[in-house]
Design an enzyme around this catalytic site. Structure first.
Site, PDB file in Angstrom:
ATOM      1  N   SER A 149      58.145  43.048 -38.029  1.00  0.00           N
ATOM      2  CA  SER A 149      57.984  44.446 -38.989  1.00  0.00           C
ATOM      3  C   SER A 149      56.954  44.821 -39.293  1.00  0.00           C
ATOM      4  CB  SER A 149      58.721  45.408 -40.535  1.00  0.00           C
ATOM      5  OG  SER A 149      58.846  45.839 -41.440  1.00  0.00           O
ATOM      6  N   ASP A 227      67.116  51.012 -36.595  1.00  0.00           N
ATOM      7  CA  ASP A 227      66.408  50.892 -37.398  1.00  0.00           C
ATOM      8  C   ASP A 227      65.766  51.905 -38.530  1.00  0.00           C
ATOM      9  OD1 ASP A 227      63.312  49.452 -38.567  1.00  0.00           O
ATOM     10  OD2 ASP A 227      63.855  48.284 -37.581  1.00  0.00           O
ATOM     11  N   HIS A 260      67.162  47.083 -39.649  1.00  0.00           N
ATOM     12  CA  HIS A 260      65.643  46.015 -39.713  1.00  0.00           C
ATOM     13  C   HIS A 260      65.680  45.236 -40.377  1.00  0.00           C
ATOM     14  CE1 HIS A 260      61.059  46.737 -39.312  1.00  0.00           C
ATOM     15  NE2 HIS A 260      61.170  46.510 -40.543  1.00  0.00           N
TER      16      HIS A 260
HETATM   17  N1  LIG Z   1      61.874  47.667 -50.614  1.00  0.00           N
HETATM   18  C1  LIG Z   1      61.869  47.953 -49.518  1.00  0.00           C
HETATM   19  C2  LIG Z   1      62.854  47.274 -48.116  1.00  0.00           C
HETATM   20  C3  LIG Z   1      61.555  46.327 -47.938  1.00  0.00           C
HETATM   21  C4  LIG Z   1      61.941  46.254 -46.811  1.00  0.00           C
HETATM   22  O1  LIG Z   1      62.267  46.433 -45.592  1.00  0.00           O
HETATM   23  N2  LIG Z   1      61.432  44.796 -45.783  1.00  0.00           N
HETATM   24  C5  LIG Z   1      61.308  44.180 -44.961  1.00  0.00           C
HETATM   25  C6  LIG Z   1      60.210  44.235 -43.591  1.00  0.00           C
HETATM   26  S1  LIG Z   1      59.477  45.651 -43.720  1.00  0.00           S
HETATM   27  C7  LIG Z   1      58.286  46.255 -42.732  1.00  0.00           C
HETATM   28  O2  LIG Z   1      57.155  44.775 -43.194  1.00  0.00           O
HETATM   29  C8  LIG Z   1      61.912  43.059 -44.694  1.00  0.00           C
HETATM   30  O3  LIG Z   1      62.105  42.256 -43.760  1.00  0.00           O
HETATM   31  N3  LIG Z   1      63.106  42.598 -45.979  1.00  0.00           N
HETATM   32  C9  LIG Z   1      63.554  41.391 -46.978  1.00  0.00           C
HETATM   33  C10 LIG Z   1      64.631  41.708 -46.587  1.00  0.00           C
HETATM   34  O4  LIG Z   1      65.404  40.162 -46.595  1.00  0.00           O
HETATM   35  O5  LIG Z   1      65.881  42.031 -45.854  1.00  0.00           O
HETATM   36  C11 LIG Z   1      63.377  49.395 -49.560  1.00  0.00           C
HETATM   37  O6  LIG Z   1      63.201  49.545 -50.969  1.00  0.00           O
HETATM   38  O7  LIG Z   1      62.987  50.474 -48.839  1.00  0.00           O
END
Ligand SMILES: N[C@@H](CCC(=O)N[C@@H](CSC=O)C(=O)NCC(=O)O)C(=O)O
Length: 283
Positions: A149, A227, A260
């Site tokens: 991402s 995603d 995602h």
């Molecule tokens: N907090 C957000 C969602 C944040 C999210 O989905 N982060 C992804 C990366 S998104 C792009 O860079 C991620 O890798 N999160 C870590 C995980 O452990 O999944 C929301 O509130 O939607």
């Protein structure tokens, strides 16, 4: 340079360890994680850098990515930095999940009040590799980079801008054209200012159109079709079009049903580790 080791855990015959040091690029303390594979006991091994996405820390990939068993098989060191400086005392740094803390976007900020600390591009392309190569059995001539991402964007940009330094690159669900999507517009306005031309230096689709990765080296991308960020933020088709224009070899796997999350990332981790191993373990 003083490297403070915060902890370590045996893992698939090697070690996962966590470290903190003073970063001059970020003018503050930065953390990173390392997986040292068993082969490193016999001498330097290639290093694969992983750049994580929004809200992640140096721990996220080590906990959720499922890469250590594969790195042990292929003799690759894995290095995962944090996604931004923390506790930089910048007003508003913790207000948003997609800007400031946890959202460094792997650029060198030029705008106040971010420019003093948010030097993430210099950190991951210069300072961190120097620290790793001074302190770990890391081969200096075999580096790859991948990410997810925001970190997929970072990996593509770091590799395309430094093709002699990073021999291989891949990404999971990258922000492929940050100058054209809300996450990128918000981050680049804040870190780089209002000149949209200047933003192009950190847009993988713009970069690859002008300067493909040399020697016909392939870029591997996996993108889930379920995603939640695909249409608004990721734009894999922009990367695909730019690669087609410049003759850049690209394997873009569109994965039905995958979202995602790290469930998707860990599913396709093996193909990415193989991609990097083939480039980095070449004699
Ligand atoms: N907090 C957000 C969602 C944040 C999210 O989905 N982060 C992804 C990366 S998104 C792009 O860079 C991620 O890798 N999160 C870590 C995980 O452990 O999944 C929301 O509130 O939607």
């Amino acid at each position: 340079m003083n490297l403070n080791t915060l902890g370590g855990h045996a893992c698939f015959g090697g070690t996962v360890s966590f470290h903190e040091h003073h970063s001059s690029a970020c003018d503050g303390e930065m953390r990173f994680a390392v997986y040292t594979p068993p082969q490193a006991a016999d001498g330097p091994v290639p290093v694969l850098y992983y750049l994580a996405g929004l809200t992640c820390t140096e721990e996220t990939f080590m906990i959720k990515g499922g890469a250590q068993r594969l790195a042990a098989e292929h003799g690759l060191m894995l290095v995962a930095p944090d996604t931004s400086p923390r506790d930089a005392n910048i007003p508003g740094e913790d207000d948003d999940w997609d800007f400031g803390t946890g959202a460094g976007f792997y650029v060198d900020a030029t705008e106040e009040p971010w420019s003093r600390h948010y030097g993430m591009y210099s950190y991951v392309t210069r300072e961190l590799p120097s620290v790793v190569e001074e302190n770990f059995p890391a081969g200096p001539d075999a580096r790859g980079v991948f990410g997810h991402s925001m970190g997929g964007h970072g990996a593509l940009v770091c590799a395309l801008k430094n093709p002699d330094f990073f021999r291989s690159v891949s990404a999971f669900a990258p922000v492929s054209a940050p100058t054209r999507v809300p996450w990128g517009e918000k981050a680049f306005s804040g870190y780089l200012g209002g000149d949209r031309e200047a933003w192009k230096a950190y847009d993988a689709s713009e970069l690859v159109r002008e300067h493909p990765f040399p020697d016909g080296r392939n870029i591997l991308v996996d993108q889930g079709l379920s995603d939640q960020f695909l249409e608004e933020q990721l734009l894999p088709e922009a990367l695909e079009e730019a690669c087609a224009e410049s003759g850049q070899p690209l394997t873009l796997n569109r994965r039905e049903g995958y979202d995602h999350s790290y469930y998707a990332i860990s599913t396709f981790m093996e193909e990415h580790i193989r991609h990097h191993s083939a480039a980095l373990n070449r004699a």
